[in-house]
Design an enzyme around this catalytic site. Structure first.
Site, PDB file in Angstrom:
ATOM      1  N   GLY A  18     -64.035 -42.982  47.432  1.00 41.07           N
ATOM      2  CA  GLY A  18     -65.176 -42.137  47.135  1.00 41.07           C
ATOM      3  C   GLY A  18     -65.662 -41.341  48.325  1.00 41.07           C
TER       4      GLY A  18
ATOM      5  N   ARG B 239     -65.901 -37.994  50.885  1.00 41.10           N
ATOM      6  CA  ARG B 239     -65.988 -36.546  50.661  1.00 41.10           C
ATOM      7  C   ARG B 239     -64.592 -35.931  50.748  1.00 41.10           C
ATOM      8  NH1 ARG B 239     -70.589 -34.481  54.657  1.00 41.10           N
ATOM      9  NH2 ARG B 239     -70.026 -32.461  53.743  1.00 41.10           N
TER      10      ARG B 239
ATOM     11  N   ARG C  90     -57.618 -36.562  56.452  1.00 35.93           N
ATOM     12  CA  ARG C  90     -57.788 -36.581  57.912  1.00 35.93           C
ATOM     13  C   ARG C  90     -57.498 -37.963  58.495  1.00 35.93           C
ATOM     14  NH1 ARG C  90     -62.170 -33.211  56.534  1.00 35.93           N
ATOM     15  NH2 ARG C  90     -63.707 -34.897  56.736  1.00 35.93           N
TER      16      ARG C  90
ATOM     17  N   HIS D 190     -76.654 -36.291  46.443  1.00 35.13           N
ATOM     18  CA  HIS D 190     -76.757 -37.610  45.840  1.00 35.13           C
ATOM     19  C   HIS D 190     -76.861 -37.456  44.331  1.00 35.13           C
ATOM     20  CE1 HIS D 190     -76.813 -40.269  49.271  1.00 35.13           C
ATOM     21  NE2 HIS D 190     -77.685 -39.484  49.894  1.00 35.13           N
ATOM     22  N   ASP D 191     -76.848 -38.599  43.669  1.00 33.15           N
ATOM     23  CA  ASP D 191     -76.857 -38.666  42.213  1.00 33.15           C
ATOM     24  C   ASP D 191     -77.799 -37.641  41.581  1.00 33.15           C
ATOM     25  OD1 ASP D 191     -76.523 -40.892  39.707  1.00 33.15           O
ATOM     26  OD2 ASP D 191     -78.442 -39.865  39.761  1.00 33.15           O
TER      27      ASP D 191
ATOM     28  N   ASN E 101     -78.965 -34.843  42.676  1.00 31.00           N
ATOM     29  CA  ASN E 101     -78.499 -33.465  42.834  1.00 31.00           C
ATOM     30  C   ASN E 101     -77.398 -33.137  41.829  1.00 31.00           C
ATOM     31  OD1 ASN E 101     -78.732 -34.478  46.124  1.00 31.00           O
ATOM     32  ND2 ASN E 101     -80.107 -32.913  45.338  1.00 31.00           N
ATOM     33  N   TYR E 102     -76.480 -34.079  41.654  1.00 37.31           N
ATOM     34  CA  TYR E 102     -75.333 -33.830  40.781  1.00 37.31           C
ATOM     35  C   TYR E 102     -75.763 -33.677  39.326  1.00 37.31           C
ATOM     36  CZ  TYR E 102     -73.363 -35.907  45.015  1.00 37.31           C
ATOM     37  OH  TYR E 102     -73.082 -36.207  46.321  1.00 37.31           O
TER      38      TYR E 102
ATOM     39  N   ASP F  84     -74.054 -41.568  39.248  1.00 33.84           N
ATOM     40  CA  ASP F  84     -73.204 -42.528  39.950  1.00 33.84           C
ATOM     41  C   ASP F  84     -72.346 -43.362  38.994  1.00 33.84           C
ATOM     42  OD1 ASP F  84     -73.844 -41.874  42.513  1.00 33.84           O
ATOM     43  OD2 ASP F  84     -75.230 -43.520  42.847  1.00 33.84           O
TER      44      ASP F  84
END
Length: 363
Positions: free
Chosen positions: A89, A91, A97, A132-133, A135-136, A162
Site C-alpha cells: 500500500g 505510494r 525505487r 487520506h480516506d 480526501n479520496y 480505506d
C-alpha cells in the site's frame, strides 16, 4: 473439519496502514498463509502494542525487515519466489525505487499476483499527491451524499475509503487474479484505488440521480435519512433505535406498533415526511431504547437498538453466533465445516527464519 478455502495460498504483505493491513487480515482469516513484512525499526512488542494490532495483525506472522538492506533484500526475494501474491500500500513508485516493483518480482516469479492499493491509484494527475480516506471519498462523490441537510458531510469513519473502497476491492482483485494465474500460468498487477472503489460503492446513487430519483440535497432521499421510516431516533434514556421499515408490509407493522392510523401517514407522500418525522421523533423520545426493542421484538417493523461498541459483543444474537471473540470481531464470512479457533497475533519471526510452510498439495 474442512480446511479454509484459501488454505495453501501464500501471501507476502508489505506492512502499511489502512487498507493493505485490513486486506491481509481478510486473506489470513480465510486461510491464506500471510507473512507480514514490518519495518525493522519496529521490531519487538511495540509492533503489536499499536492501536488495533490485536485485530488488524491477527493470523499472520510479522517479519521485521530493512527494505533498503541488500542482505534483507535477498531473503525477501526468496520469499517472493514461493509466494502466490504480494500486497502493498505504498505510494506509486515506492516499491520500484526499493527494488521490489512488479517487473523485478515477475521476472523471478511469473505467476505472482501483485496487489497494490492507494488512495488515488497508480495513474492520474493526483497519483503522487498525499491524502487520506476522507480526501479520496470526497473526490468520489460519495461523501457529498452523506449527512444532514445544510451541514458539512460528516466523516463516515474510515469504512468507505480505506476498508470498503480499498481493502475489499484489493482483496477481491487479488483473489480474481489468483484464479486466473492458476489457469493462465501468469500473474498480473491489481491496481486498487480507494477513489475508484468508493465511486463504485456509490454507483447505485449515481444511477438513481441519473434517473431523477436522487436529490443532491442531503437528507432528502429514501436511504439518507430523509425518509421518516428509514433513519435513527433518539429515545428517552439517551439511546437510539434504528428504523428501517422500507417495504409497505414492514411500514404497516411500524405504524401499528406506534398506534398510527395508516390513512394519516401515506408512506411515499414526501410532502408529509417532515411532519411524520416529527411525530415519530416525539413517540420514540417518550420511552427508553430497550423498551422499544422489546416492544417491537418479533414484529416486522424493522426496529432495532443502536448498540455501542461496548454493548455489541454482549447482544444475545451476537453471542449465539460468536460474532465477537474476546471482545473483537470474529472472521467473516463463514464457511461450512471450517469453524476456526479464535485467531491470534503470532509472535515475531526473524527474517532469516521466515519460510513458507508446505503447501497442502506438496508430497
Amino acid at each position: 473439519m474442512r480446511m479454509k478455502p484459501l488454505n495453501g495460498l501464500r501471501i507476502l504483505e508489505f506492512d502499511g496502514l489502512g487498507p493493505v493491513t485490513f486486506a491481509g487480515l481478510m486473506l489470513a482469516d480465510m486461510g491464506a498463509e500471510v507473512l507480514r513484512l514490518t519495518r525493522a525499526a519496529s521490531a519487538g512488542a511495540p509492533v503489536f502494542a499499536e492501536v488495533g494490532g490485536a485485530l488488524l495483525h491477527r493470523g499472520r506472522t510479522a517479519v521485521p525487515v530493512d527494505l533498503k538492506s541488500d542482505s534483507d533484500r535477498e531473503r525477501i526475494l526468496r520469499l517472493v519466489d514461493g509466494a502466490d501474491a504480494v500486497i502493498e500500500g505504498f505510494r506509486p513508485g515506492v516499491m520500484e525505487r526499493l527494488g521490489y516493483g512488479p517487473e523485478v518480482l515477475h521476472a523471478r516469479n511469473p505467476t505472482l499476483v501483485f496487489g497494490r492499493v492507494t488512495g488515488w491509484g497508480q495513474t492520474g494527475p493526483l497519483a503522487d499527491a498525499v491524502g487520506h480516506d476522507l480526501n479520496y471519498i470526497g473526490l468520489s462523490g460519495v461523501l457529498h451524499a452523506m449527512g444532514e441537510a445544510d451541514r458539512p458531510p460528516p466523516p463516515p469513519l474510515n469504512l468507505v475509503g480505506d476498508y470498503g473502497g480499498g481493502a475489499m476491492m484489493l482483496t477481491t482483485g487479488v483473489l480474481a487474479a489468483l484464479l486466473e494465474a492458476r489457469t493462465a500460468g501468469r500473474g498480473r498487477i491489481v491496481d486498487a484505488a480507494m477513489t475508484d472503489g468508493a465511486a463504485l460503492l456509490g454507483g447505485l446513487f449515481q444511477a438513481l440521480r441519473g434517473q431523477g430519483l436522487w436529490s443532491e440535497r442531503r437528507g432528502a432521499n429514501l436511504l439518507d435519512g430523509g425518509a421518516p421510516f428509514y433513519r435513527c431516533y433518539a429515545c428517552r434514556d439517551g439511546g437510539f433505535v434504528a428504523v428501517a421499515a422500507l417495504e409497505p408490509r414492514f411500514y404497516a407493522a411500524l405504524l401499528a406498533g406506534l398506534g398510527i392510523n395508516p390513512s394519516e401517514a401515506p408512506q411515499h407522500d414526501r410532502t408529509g415526511w417532515a411532519a411524520l418525522h416529527d411525530r415519530l421523533a416525539a413517540l420514540f423520545a417518550a420511552r427508553d431504547r430497550d423498551d422499544w426493542a422489546t416492544h417491537f421484538a418479533g414484529t416486522e417493523a424493522c426496529v432495532t437498538p443502536v448498540l455501542s461498541l461496548a454493548e455489541a459483543p454482549d447482544h444475545p444474537h451476537n453471542r449465539d453466533r460468536a460474532t465477537f471473540r474476546n471482545g473483537l470481531p470474529a472472521p467473516a464470512p463463514r464457511f461450512d465445516g471450517a469453524e476456526p479457533p479464535t485467531p491470534t497475533v503470532p509472535p515475531l519471526t526473524a527474517l532469516g527464519e521466515a519460510a513458507w510452510s508446505k503447501r497442502r498439495d506438496d508430497p
